[in-house]
Write a protein that holds these residues in place. Structure first.
Motif, PDB file in Angstrom:
ATOM      1  N   GLY A 127      -1.345  -3.248  -2.281  1.00  8.63           N
ATOM      2  CA  GLY A 127      -1.127  -4.092  -1.104  1.00  8.63           C
ATOM      3  C   GLY A 127      -1.437  -5.544  -1.381  1.00  8.63           C
ATOM      4  O   GLY A 127      -0.693  -6.446  -0.961  1.00  8.63           O
ATOM      5  N   PHE A 128      -2.529  -5.826  -2.079  1.00  8.49           N
ATOM      6  CA  PHE A 128      -2.895  -7.191  -2.426  1.00  8.49           C
ATOM      7  C   PHE A 128      -1.842  -7.820  -3.335  1.00  8.49           C
ATOM      8  O   PHE A 128      -1.445  -8.979  -3.161  1.00  8.49           O
ATOM      9  N   ILE A 146      -8.393   2.730  -3.097  1.00  9.81           N
ATOM     10  CA  ILE A 146      -8.586   1.493  -3.863  1.00  9.81           C
ATOM     11  C   ILE A 146      -7.311   1.100  -4.595  1.00  9.81           C
ATOM     12  O   ILE A 146      -6.894  -0.064  -4.574  1.00  9.81           O
ATOM     13  N   VAL A 147      -6.670   2.061  -5.244  1.00  8.44           N
ATOM     14  CA  VAL A 147      -5.417   1.772  -5.959  1.00  8.44           C
ATOM     15  C   VAL A 147      -4.347   1.317  -4.974  1.00  8.44           C
ATOM     16  O   VAL A 147      -3.591   0.373  -5.232  1.00  8.44           O
ATOM     17  N   GLY A 148      -4.277   1.979  -3.804  1.00  5.23           N
ATOM     18  CA  GLY A 148      -3.311   1.568  -2.788  1.00  5.23           C
ATOM     19  C   GLY A 148      -3.576   0.162  -2.289  1.00  5.23           C
ATOM     20  O   GLY A 148      -2.645  -0.629  -2.104  1.00  5.23           O
ATOM     21  N   PHE A 189       0.846  -1.200   0.000  1.00  5.44           N
ATOM     22  CA  PHE A 189       0.000   0.000   0.000  1.00  5.44           C
ATOM     23  C   PHE A 189       0.879   1.247   0.000  1.00  5.44           C
ATOM     24  O   PHE A 189       0.670   2.178  -0.782  1.00  5.44           O
ATOM     25  N   GLY A 190       1.880   1.264   0.891  1.00  2.00           N
ATOM     26  CA  GLY A 190       2.750   2.434   0.997  1.00  2.00           C
ATOM     27  C   GLY A 190       3.575   2.664  -0.252  1.00  2.00           C
ATOM     28  O   GLY A 190       3.731   3.808  -0.707  1.00  2.00           O
ATOM     29  N   ALA A 191       4.107   1.578  -0.851  1.00  2.00           N
ATOM     30  CA  ALA A 191       4.901   1.718  -2.068  1.00  2.00           C
ATOM     31  C   ALA A 191       4.056   2.260  -3.215  1.00  2.00           C
ATOM     32  O   ALA A 191       4.512   3.114  -3.989  1.00  2.00           O
ATOM     33  N   THR A 192       2.827   1.778  -3.303  1.00  2.00           N
ATOM     34  CA  THR A 192       1.934   2.255  -4.363  1.00  2.00           C
ATOM     35  C   THR A 192       1.566   3.713  -4.162  1.00  2.00           C
ATOM     36  O   THR A 192       1.571   4.513  -5.101  1.00  2.00           O
ATOM     37  N   MET A 193       1.262   4.083  -2.918  1.00  2.00           N
ATOM     38  CA  MET A 193       0.940   5.482  -2.633  1.00  2.00           C
ATOM     39  C   MET A 193       2.150   6.390  -2.831  1.00  2.00           C
ATOM     40  O   MET A 193       2.017   7.543  -3.248  1.00  2.00           O
ATOM     41  N   GLY A 194       3.339   5.864  -2.528  1.00  2.00           N
ATOM     42  CA  GLY A 194       4.539   6.667  -2.693  1.00  2.00           C
ATOM     43  C   GLY A 194       4.865   6.951  -4.142  1.00  2.00           C
ATOM     44  O   GLY A 194       5.541   7.932  -4.457  1.00  2.00           O
TER      45      GLY A 194
END
Length: 474
Positions: free
Chosen positions: A346-347, A340-342, A77-82
């Motif tokens: 994560g998934f 949702i994208v985050g 989640f964090g990598a995607t948001m970053g």
């Protein structure tokens, strides 16, 4: 997801070791995906919560452990948001500024006025391909989305007949044509000739975009007949007579040239950085360092946003208060998209950390399939299992590097394209890009599968067909 960044690119040293048997890993992935679809479509659960539940379920069945599963989900989640989250935020501001300043209207009026309804899907495919050449997929989406929505509104053409060609252009460039970062990963890993790969990639990409874009767009418009969402403020139809071509301007607009230059600014910055990296990867001095920074996706889009505030704001004669209000109003509508994208990221990370990608790679390492078909098959399986084009590209390139050493230059380049095509196959609920497209177009899961997912499969299979055809000739 259609991006490769330092945050998202896994090092080969950090590969996950399987925590459970092969059959159990595959079962865990299938159950997790089925659960997410059921929770969203049957129980009508919000996708953010459904993805979180699906991720925990996969981790527990795959014996990743409760604590490690949660940590893996948070990491993804964090990598995607970053990476993606920042870009979506900047992109939403940029898109709202395009709409409020009248810049998007100017672009759309020019496209609609000069292209005509029949040519518009083809024009949108070309625009998507040009934007997508150096561009990370998510930046292309946030830059093109206001144009896609306004073109569909103004031309009165079905949404999918406009959206699918643009998305096909973006996606095909991502998988098939360097200097996009995706193919460059495989070029470096397999030691392919960049110029030859570029030329062959264009030969494969052109018919692929035509097939998956304008042609499939007609069919997708019948399968998914939905209204144009109001994510960005569209002009009042009473003020603009589309059929007659009469446009009554209620306020000043930026010029077409100024608007186009602002949209293309991040494209130029990222392309400049990519070209320098290709020409002089280990040298270049201070200029290379500067271009590397300016070509970083968040920096490039951030610069475009600041320039847009000045150029588009002045062209639309917006006051400082109006520009500030546009920036503020752009963010609330995308809160759900970000979550949702985050969660999709994560998934994906939970699937990667269970070791399923390595399990698939080991299972088919000694396959007797033809080498180009094997390259596509490896990338496609890992893509479907993990939802990550990055993981699929890196893993498939690593597996096939020894094989590539014995091939001719042309077939090494074709192997790069086969891997790229496979990395796009069957985007579904474990791909954060799936959710990004779904939320921007305001369609449900089934409609996204019938449009976006089928489009990705067409690109992947058409790309493979082009590779195999060229392998007979070159």
């Amino acid at each position: 997801m259609h991006y490769i960044t330092p945050l998202a690119l896994p090092s080969l040293a950090d590969k996950a070791l399987p925590h459970a048997g092969n059959a159990q890993l595959v079962t865990a992935a299938l159950i997790g995906i089925a659960l997410i679809v059921a929770l969203i479509t049957w129980l009508k659960l919000h996708p953010f919560l459904a993805l979180a539940i699906g991720a925990v379920t996969v981790g527990l069945i795959a014996k990743l452990g409760a604590a490690d599963t949660v940590a893996s989900f948070v990491k993804g989640f964090g990598a995607t948001m970053g990476s993606v989250g920042i870009l979506i935020g900047f992109g939403a501001m940029f898109g709202k500024l395009l709409a409020d300043s009248g810049g998007a209207d100017q672009i759309v009026d020019t496209l609609v006025g000069r292209a005509g309804p029949r040519a518009l899907p083809w024009v949108m495919g070309l625009v998507g391909a040009i934007i997508g050449l150096p561009m990370f997929f998510e930046i292309g989406v946030v830059l093109l989305m206001p144009v896609i929505l306004l073109v569909a509104t103004r031309s009165r053409l079905p949404l999918m007949s406009i959206a699918i060609p643009a998305l096909a252009g973006l996606s095909a460039m991502h998988g098939l044509v360097p200097p996009h970062p995706g193919p460059l990963v495989a070029v470096a890993a397999l030691k392919a000739d960049l110029g030859l790969t570029l030329g062959l990639g264009v030969l494969v990409a052109v018919p692929t975009v035509i097939l998956a874009g304008p042609l499939f767009g007609k069919l997708a418009a019948r399968w998914v007949n939905v209204p144009v969402p109001e994510l960005f403020s569209a002009p009042d139809q009473g003020e603009q007579d589309n059929a007659a071509g009469d446009v009554k301007e209620s306020k000043p607009r930026p010029s077409f040239a100024a608007t186009l230059a602002t949209i293309l600014l991040p494209v130029v910055l990222m392309l400049g950085s990519a070209v320098v990296d290709v020409v002089s990867p280990k040298s270049g001095g201070e200029l290379k360092k500067v271009l590397d920074v300016l070509g970083t996706p968040p920096v490039a889009l951030g610069i475009a946003l600041i320039v847009g505030m000045l150029v588009l704001g002045r062209g639309g004669r917006m006051t400082r208060e109006a520009v500030s209000a546009t920036m503020s109003n752009a963010l609330p509508p995308i809160a759900g998209i970000l979550l949702i994208v985050g969660a999709g990221g994560g998934f994906k990370q939970v699937l990667v950390d269970t070791g399923i990608a390595d399990t698939i790679a080991n299972a088919i390492r000694d396959s007797s399939l033809p080498v180009l078909l094997l390259a596509w098959f490896v990338a496609a399986l890992i893509r479907v299992a993990t939802g990550s084009a990055t993981v699929a590209t890196v893993t498939a390139s690593g597996i096939l590097a020894p094989v590539a050493a014995s091939l001719t230059n042309s077939h090494v380049s074709l192997m790069v394209l086969a891997i790229g095509a496979g990395s796009l196959f069957l985007s579904h609920v474990n791909d954060a890009g799936f959710w990004m497209v779904k939320e921007y177009l305001r369609i449900d899961v089934a409609q996204t599968l019938k449009s976006w997912t089928v489009m990705e499969c067409i690109i992947s299979l058409a790309g493979l067909a082009g590779v195999l055809a060229l392998s007979v000739i070159v």
